[in-house]
Motif scaffolding. Structure first.
Motif, PDB file in Angstrom:
ATOM      1  N   TYR A 144      45.058  39.043  36.583  1.00  0.00           N
ATOM      2  CA  TYR A 144      45.528  39.085  37.976  1.00  0.00           C
ATOM      3  C   TYR A 144      46.827  38.285  38.120  1.00  0.00           C
ATOM      4  O   TYR A 144      47.762  38.710  38.802  1.00  0.00           O
ATOM      5  N   GLN A 166      35.171  36.687  29.952  1.00  0.00           N
ATOM      6  CA  GLN A 166      35.596  37.905  30.645  1.00  0.00           C
ATOM      7  C   GLN A 166      36.135  37.583  32.042  1.00  0.00           C
ATOM      8  O   GLN A 166      37.138  38.147  32.481  1.00  0.00           O
ATOM      9  N   GLU A 167      35.474  36.679  32.763  1.00  0.00           N
ATOM     10  CA  GLU A 167      35.936  36.293  34.091  1.00  0.00           C
ATOM     11  C   GLU A 167      37.286  35.582  34.015  1.00  0.00           C
ATOM     12  O   GLU A 167      38.165  35.802  34.839  1.00  0.00           O
ATOM     13  N   LEU A 188      42.161  44.994  29.478  1.00  0.00           N
ATOM     14  CA  LEU A 188      41.972  44.029  30.560  1.00  0.00           C
ATOM     15  C   LEU A 188      41.920  44.749  31.903  1.00  0.00           C
ATOM     16  O   LEU A 188      42.695  45.673  32.166  1.00  0.00           O
ATOM     17  N   GLU A 189      40.996  44.318  32.742  1.00  0.00           N
ATOM     18  CA  GLU A 189      40.870  44.889  34.073  1.00  0.00           C
ATOM     19  C   GLU A 189      41.436  43.906  35.100  1.00  0.00           C
ATOM     20  O   GLU A 189      41.148  42.705  35.058  1.00  0.00           O
ATOM     21  N   VAL A 190      42.233  44.448  35.994  1.00  0.00           N
ATOM     22  CA  VAL A 190      42.841  43.616  37.032  1.00  0.00           C
ATOM     23  C   VAL A 190      42.011  43.750  38.303  1.00  0.00           C
ATOM     24  O   VAL A 190      41.855  44.862  38.824  1.00  0.00           O
ATOM     25  N   PRO A 191      41.427  42.658  38.809  1.00  0.00           N
ATOM     26  CA  PRO A 191      40.644  42.751  40.048  1.00  0.00           C
ATOM     27  C   PRO A 191      41.524  43.162  41.224  1.00  0.00           C
ATOM     28  O   PRO A 191      42.700  42.803  41.293  1.00  0.00           O
ATOM     29  N   ARG A 222      39.937  38.177  33.409  1.00  0.00           N
ATOM     30  CA  ARG A 222      40.254  38.929  34.618  1.00  0.00           C
ATOM     31  C   ARG A 222      41.156  38.106  35.544  1.00  0.00           C
ATOM     32  O   ARG A 222      42.081  38.633  36.163  1.00  0.00           O
TER      33      ARG A 222
END
Length: 599
Positions: A573, A565-566, A548-551, A569
């Motif tokens: 967060y 995916q959005e 997972l990518e953290v904005p 994210r």
């Protein structure tokens, strides 16, 4: 040449001054965020008005000085002369005052809590035997050795954290209250000196003292609660006259001592008796746990969010007790320790400011120059002291229960607590001491000592077979919240984790699990793993799939209407701010979310 000699002396003075400043500076990195309890009128760092500071300090000093009865008893048992007896009490008073000042001040030496030093009841058997075998020189030597051992034991405070989790500290505080209950009831009922019948006069005086203290503490306005104990003691002393519980030879005893006199201190001729070494070792261990339990009580009183013992502060407290006993040994004083009665008094008044302890230490030290005042305070009617000790005992009993119940109780901890308390009570209820070898009788002379030793031993035994890490394979289609709750509650019971930490971890871990399962991030089965130590609870969500990518910036709410995916994210967060520390990464080919919660 003279200039060089003067410069050298100046350099020595500067180095000594730097050393003193370093030791008197606040301890580095020892302070941690605390939340002030709403019940406190004056917290640890608060400034106390002089009109309130003086009576509060005098209350603590008066209560501490009443415990000079212990060196008086020891000196009487050894048939010391009046001059030697007064010298022992004066030296003890001076050491108590200096140690109380060091203990309460926020330096690298003391704990920084309102810790008042008093003659230690646990030191009475050692002092009596030392005085009987070798007189004051032998008592001075044993007290000096106790102090040196305590200073070295202070360095073991941090490694011994494993021996003192909250349930063990809770048993210690609880039994501290129970150990005070016996002497308190004997004084309150007039059963001292082998008396078999309750004295109605003593009972009336003690109950009136206790009732007034409790009444002011519970019902009086906040500003009057500060003086609950001194008010109750005053009433008790006034009632002692018509009820005939004053000591009959009080006037004669006071007439035999001077009002003002300079302390007669001299370095004693130290002697040693190897036969006392086993008893000395027991006294050192007993004092270690006594100081630890008292310090934990003071910590908890000053922090509404108390979690675990600050072993740094405990180590400094033990070190200061040791320094005080080294001073006692060098001046032929009596062994001292921290006062649990002062904890009850601080609770009654709602005032734990360290400035109160510093001023109380000054008052105690100054009292050494007034022998008549020292003797007068040892003559406070016994039922009055009994009423005060009953109040203190009641507070410590409840404080110990609160400590024990701060953790989730598994079957292991239930038996640890229950069997330890029963072990301590067995000494109080049964005549076991007389049936043991004389060498180990001091270990069984006090319920506190037996209960603490049993709790520490059972704590080590009950840790056998407990893994600090556990894993669960999450079934497909399982309810995330119920799965996480069942898993973490079971493990929390096993580990004895705090209830609020487990409760906080459950919804966060459930949300992390939902994120990777419901949004199709996980490509296969998901593993839930938890790891625990005394400082952290870590929960892992491990899966095959993308990390997972953290904005970097807060996503807009419209992201929830986008693709999976959005949404993931956006959820990542939110997760980032829910735990004390949340990390996303990959280890061994598997993606993982690590949720850390401070314990």
């Amino acid at each position: 040449m003279e200039q060089q000699t003067g410069a050298a002396h100046l350099g020595h003075v500067r180095r000594i001054a730097r050393g003193v400043r370093r030791w008197l500076a606040p301890p580095r990195g020892s302070a941690r965020p605390t939340r002030r309890p709403s019940t406190l009128v004056y917290g640890l760092d608060d400034k106390v008005p002089l009109s309130t500071l003086v009576p509060l300090s005098v209350q603590h000093a008066m209560l501490a000085l009443t415990f000079l009865i212990y060196p008086l008893v020891a000196a009487s048992e050894a048939h010391l002369g009046a001059h030697e007896m007064q010298a022992v009490m004066t030296a003890c008073t001076m050491s108590m005052g200096l140690a109380t000042i060091l203990q309460s001040a926020r330096t690298r030496i003391g704990s920084g809590y309102l810790g008042v030093h008093i003659p230690s009841p646990s030191g009475l058997p050692l002092a009596v035997q030392a005085l009987t075998l070798g007189g004051p020189p032998l008592m001075a030597a044993t007290t000096l050795m106790v102090g040196v051992c305590q200073v070295f034991m202070a360095r073991l405070a941090r490694p011994m954290r494993i021996l003192a989790p909250p349930e063990v500290c809770g048993v210690a505080v609880l039994m501290l209250g129970m150990s005070l209950a016996g002497p308190a009831l004997r004084r309150a009922l007039g059963l001292e000196g082998g008396a078999a019948l309750v004295r109605p006069g003593a009972l009336t005086v003690s109950m009136a003292t206790l009732a007034l203290i409790v009444g002011i503490t519970v019902f009086a306005p906040r500003r009057f609660k500060l003086f609950a104990v001194v008010t109750g003691a005053t009433l008790g002393w006034l009632l002692a006259v018509p009820f005939g519980v004053l000591q009959p030879d009080m006037a004669k005893t006071l007439a035999e001592v001077e009002f003002v006199d300079l302390p007669a201190l001299a370095l004693p001729g130290l002697t040693l008796a190897p036969s006392l070494f086993p008893l000395l070792a027991l006294v050192v261990m007993m004092s270690f746990m006594d100081v630890l339990s008292t310090t934990v009580s003071l910590e908890k009183m000053n922090d509404a969010d108390w979690r675990r013992a600050d072993m740094g502060a405990a180590g400094r407290a033990i070190s200061t007790v040791g320094l005080g006993n080294i001073l006692n040994g060098l001046t032929t004083g009596f062994q001292c320790g921290l006062s649990s009665s002062a904890v009850g008094l601080a609770f009654a008044t709602g005032a734990t400011a360290r400035i109160i302890g510093i001023c109380a230490g000054v008052v105690i030290f100054a009292t050494a120059f007034f022998p008549k005042a020292i003797v007068a305070l040892t003559l406070i009617p016994s039922p009055v002291i009994g009423g005060i000790l009953l109040y203190t005992s009641a507070y410590l009993l409840v404080a110990g229960m609160d400590l024990i119940l701060s953790r989730r109780l598994s079957e292991r901890r239930v038996f640890l607590v229950g069997l330890s308390i029963l072990a301590g009570m067995s000494v109080a209820l049964l005549p076991l001491k007389e049936q043991l070898h004389p060498a180990i009788q001091p270990l069984f002379s006090n319920p506190l000592t037996v209960a603490i030793c049993a709790a520490m031993l059972l704590n080590l035994i009950m840790r056998i077979g407990i893994s600090k890490e556990s894993a669960l394979q999450v079934e497909e289609g399982a309810n995330a919240f119920l799965t996480v709750r069942t898993f973490l509650e079971q493990q929390g019971d096993m580990w004895g984790a705090r209830r609020d930490v487990i409760a906080a971890a459950i919804p966060v871990a459930a949300q992390a699990l939902e994120v990777v399962v419901d949004n199709g991030i996980a490509e296969g089965p998901v593993e839930l793993r938890a790891r625990f130590d005394e400082t952290h609870l870590d929960v892992f969500v491990i899966y095959d799939g993308a990390v997972l990518e953290v904005p970097k910036e807060r996503p807009s709410p419209e992201a929830l209407l986008g693709d999976a995916q959005e949404v993931a994210r956006f959820a990542a967060y939110l997760l980032k701010g829910l735990g004390d520390k949340v990390t996303f990464g990959r280890v061994g080919g598997k993606a993982r979310i690590i949720l850390r919660f401070d314990h």
